[in-house]
Scaffold this motif. Structure first.
Motif, PDB file in Angstrom:
ATOM      1  N   VAL A 295       0.839  -1.207   0.000  1.00  0.00           N
ATOM      2  CA  VAL A 295       0.000   0.000   0.000  1.00  0.00           C
ATOM      3  C   VAL A 295       0.872   1.254   0.000  1.00  0.00           C
ATOM      4  CG1 VAL A 295      -1.706   1.296   1.349  1.00  0.00           C
ATOM      5  CG2 VAL A 295      -1.951  -1.170   1.071  1.00  0.00           C
ATOM      6  N   ALA A 296       2.015   1.214   0.676  1.00  0.00           N
ATOM      7  CA  ALA A 296       2.898   2.387   0.731  1.00  0.00           C
ATOM      8  C   ALA A 296       3.547   2.680  -0.617  1.00  0.00           C
ATOM      9  CB  ALA A 296       3.964   2.175   1.792  1.00  0.00           C
ATOM     10  N   ASP A 297       3.756   1.637  -1.442  1.00  0.00           N
ATOM     11  CA  ASP A 297       4.446   1.830  -2.720  1.00  0.00           C
ATOM     12  C   ASP A 297       3.499   2.074  -3.893  1.00  0.00           C
ATOM     13  OD1 ASP A 297       6.909   1.579  -1.587  1.00  0.00           O
ATOM     14  OD2 ASP A 297       7.144  -0.549  -2.051  1.00  0.00           O
ATOM     15  N   LEU A 298       2.225   2.301  -3.627  1.00  0.00           N
ATOM     16  CA  LEU A 298       1.279   2.566  -4.714  1.00  0.00           C
ATOM     17  C   LEU A 298       1.522   3.954  -5.304  1.00  0.00           C
ATOM     18  CD1 LEU A 298      -2.078   1.202  -3.252  1.00  0.00           C
ATOM     19  CD2 LEU A 298      -0.725   0.223  -5.099  1.00  0.00           C
ATOM     20  N   PRO A 299       1.261   4.116  -6.587  1.00  0.00           N
ATOM     21  CA  PRO A 299       1.391   5.458  -7.181  1.00  0.00           C
ATOM     22  C   PRO A 299       0.378   6.433  -6.572  1.00  0.00           C
ATOM     23  CG  PRO A 299       1.127   3.761  -8.896  1.00  0.00           C
ATOM     24  CD  PRO A 299       0.948   3.106  -7.570  1.00  0.00           C
ATOM     25  N   ALA A 300       0.623   7.686  -6.727  1.00  0.00           N
ATOM     26  CA  ALA A 300      -0.219   8.719  -6.124  1.00  0.00           C
ATOM     27  C   ALA A 300      -1.625   8.727  -6.693  1.00  0.00           C
ATOM     28  CB  ALA A 300       0.431  10.090  -6.317  1.00  0.00           C
ATOM     29  N   GLU A 301      -1.804   8.257  -7.948  1.00  0.00           N
ATOM     30  CA  GLU A 301      -3.129   8.265  -8.569  1.00  0.00           C
ATOM     31  C   GLU A 301      -4.071   7.246  -7.933  1.00  0.00           C
ATOM     32  OE1 GLU A 301      -0.461   7.127 -10.983  1.00  0.00           O
ATOM     33  OE2 GLU A 301       0.190   9.184 -10.813  1.00  0.00           O
ATOM     34  N   LEU A 302      -3.534   6.196  -7.320  1.00  0.00           N
ATOM     35  CA  LEU A 302      -4.350   5.135  -6.714  1.00  0.00           C
ATOM     36  C   LEU A 302      -4.501   5.382  -5.217  1.00  0.00           C
ATOM     37  CD1 LEU A 302      -2.819   2.011  -8.475  1.00  0.00           C
ATOM     38  CD2 LEU A 302      -4.934   3.175  -9.045  1.00  0.00           C
ATOM     39  N   SER A 303      -5.686   5.128  -4.715  1.00  0.00           N
ATOM     40  CA  SER A 303      -5.893   5.326  -3.273  1.00  0.00           C
ATOM     41  C   SER A 303      -5.357   4.123  -2.494  1.00  0.00           C
ATOM     42  CB  SER A 303      -7.379   5.523  -2.970  1.00  0.00           C
ATOM     43  OG  SER A 303      -8.079   4.307  -3.150  1.00  0.00           O
ATOM     44  N   GLY A 304      -4.934   4.401  -1.285  1.00  0.00           N
ATOM     45  CA  GLY A 304      -4.421   3.333  -0.418  1.00  0.00           C
ATOM     46  C   GLY A 304      -5.505   2.340  -0.026  1.00  0.00           C
ATOM     47  N   ALA A 305      -6.738   2.837   0.121  1.00  0.00           N
ATOM     48  CA  ALA A 305      -7.843   1.955   0.487  1.00  0.00           C
ATOM     49  C   ALA A 305      -8.127   0.939  -0.614  1.00  0.00           C
ATOM     50  CB  ALA A 305      -9.085   2.771   0.794  1.00  0.00           C
ATOM     51  N   ALA A 306      -8.060   1.402  -1.866  1.00  0.00           N
ATOM     52  CA  ALA A 306      -8.303   0.484  -2.985  1.00  0.00           C
ATOM     53  C   ALA A 306      -7.188  -0.550  -3.079  1.00  0.00           C
ATOM     54  CB  ALA A 306      -8.423   1.262  -4.291  1.00  0.00           C
ATOM     55  N   GLY A 307      -5.965  -0.113  -2.931  1.00  0.00           N
ATOM     56  CA  GLY A 307      -4.834  -1.051  -2.965  1.00  0.00           C
ATOM     57  C   GLY A 307      -4.906  -2.059  -1.830  1.00  0.00           C
TER      58      GLY A 307
ATOM     59  N   ASP B  38      -5.991  -7.431   0.201  1.00  0.00           N
ATOM     60  CA  ASP B  38      -6.754  -8.286   1.111  1.00  0.00           C
ATOM     61  C   ASP B  38      -7.530  -9.365   0.355  1.00  0.00           C
ATOM     62  OD1 ASP B  38      -5.807  -6.889   3.265  1.00  0.00           O
ATOM     63  OD2 ASP B  38      -7.590  -5.608   3.450  1.00  0.00           O
ATOM     64  N   ALA B  39      -8.069  -9.004  -0.809  1.00  0.00           N
ATOM     65  CA  ALA B  39      -8.817  -9.983  -1.610  1.00  0.00           C
ATOM     66  C   ALA B  39      -7.889 -11.075  -2.137  1.00  0.00           C
ATOM     67  CB  ALA B  39      -9.528  -9.281  -2.766  1.00  0.00           C
ATOM     68  N   LEU B  40      -6.673 -10.695  -2.520  1.00  0.00           N
ATOM     69  CA  LEU B  40      -5.736 -11.680  -3.055  1.00  0.00           C
ATOM     70  C   LEU B  40      -5.130 -12.583  -1.981  1.00  0.00           C
ATOM     71  CD1 LEU B  40      -3.872  -9.474  -5.703  1.00  0.00           C
ATOM     72  CD2 LEU B  40      -5.546 -11.281  -6.119  1.00  0.00           C
ATOM     73  N   THR B  41      -5.059 -12.104  -0.764  1.00  0.00           N
ATOM     74  CA  THR B  41      -4.408 -12.887   0.294  1.00  0.00           C
ATOM     75  C   THR B  41      -5.391 -13.427   1.335  1.00  0.00           C
ATOM     76  OG1 THR B  41      -3.975 -10.889   1.568  1.00  0.00           O
ATOM     77  CG2 THR B  41      -2.235 -11.625   0.057  1.00  0.00           C
ATOM     78  N   ALA B  42      -6.683 -13.342   1.069  1.00  0.00           N
ATOM     79  CA  ALA B  42      -7.679 -13.796   2.051  1.00  0.00           C
ATOM     80  C   ALA B  42      -7.532 -15.284   2.351  1.00  0.00           C
ATOM     81  CB  ALA B  42      -9.086 -13.492   1.544  1.00  0.00           C
ATOM     82  N   THR B  43      -7.368 -16.112   1.320  1.00  0.00           N
ATOM     83  CA  THR B  43      -7.226 -17.559   1.526  1.00  0.00           C
ATOM     84  C   THR B  43      -5.949 -17.864   2.297  1.00  0.00           C
ATOM     85  OG1 THR B  43      -8.408 -17.950  -0.527  1.00  0.00           O
ATOM     86  CG2 THR B  43      -7.155 -19.780   0.361  1.00  0.00           C
ATOM     87  N   LEU B  44      -4.886 -17.168   1.972  1.00  0.00           N
ATOM     88  CA  LEU B  44      -3.624 -17.384   2.662  1.00  0.00           C
ATOM     89  C   LEU B  44      -3.743 -17.021   4.141  1.00  0.00           C
ATOM     90  CD1 LEU B  44      -0.726 -18.285   2.243  1.00  0.00           C
ATOM     91  CD2 LEU B  44      -0.140 -15.949   1.663  1.00  0.00           C
ATOM     92  N   ARG B  45      -4.460 -15.947   4.457  1.00  0.00           N
ATOM     93  CA  ARG B  45      -4.675 -15.584   5.857  1.00  0.00           C
ATOM     94  C   ARG B  45      -5.507 -16.625   6.589  1.00  0.00           C
ATOM     95  NH1 ARG B  45      -7.630 -10.944   5.733  1.00  0.00           N
ATOM     96  NH2 ARG B  45      -7.212 -10.571   3.540  1.00  0.00           N
ATOM     97  N   LYS B  46      -6.544 -17.155   5.916  1.00  0.00           N
ATOM     98  CA  LYS B  46      -7.367 -18.196   6.534  1.00  0.00           C
ATOM     99  C   LYS B  46      -6.549 -19.452   6.814  1.00  0.00           C
ATOM    100  CE  LYS B  46     -11.707 -16.705   4.508  1.00  0.00           C
ATOM    101  NZ  LYS B  46     -12.732 -16.987   3.503  1.00  0.00           N
TER     102      LYS B  46
END
Length: 95
Positions: free
Chosen positions: A14-26, A31-39
């Motif tokens: 989230v810290a390395d996202l470009p300025a055009e993208l919001s941190g919440a979206a990133g 979170d969507a990509l790592t949800a299974t891994l967290r479970k």
């Protein structure tokens, strides 16, 4: 450790996202990509703690089980050995 790595990875992603993208979206995408891994990480933690608790609770089960097994074997040996008939054995009192 896996959960910690995921949290650190999320922070750096989230810290390395470009300025055009919001941190919440990133963060939502991460979170969507790592949800299974967290479970799976939580599942592994739960299984590990359960196994550790069972091992701690049954730490004295082996000596008790061995004692009971040895006692059972002695009883079986004693019952399998025929008792000597005392009437057929000579005594010292006979002359």
């Amino acid at each position: 450790l896996l959960g910690l790595a995921l949290a650190i990875g999320r922070h750096f992603t989230v810290a390395d996202l470009p300025a055009e993208l919001s941190g919440a979206a990133g963060g939502a995408i991460y979170d969507a990509l790592t949800a299974t891994l967290r479970k799976v990480a939580w599942l592994l933690l739960g299984v590990g703690l359960t196994v550790a608790a069972l091992a701690w609770l049954t730490r004295y089960a082996r000596p008790v089980r061995e004692f009971l097994l040895l006692r059972l074997l002695r009883e079986r040996r004693a019952s399998a050995t025929p008792a000597a008939d005392r009437a057929q054995q000579p005594t010292r009192a006979q002359v």
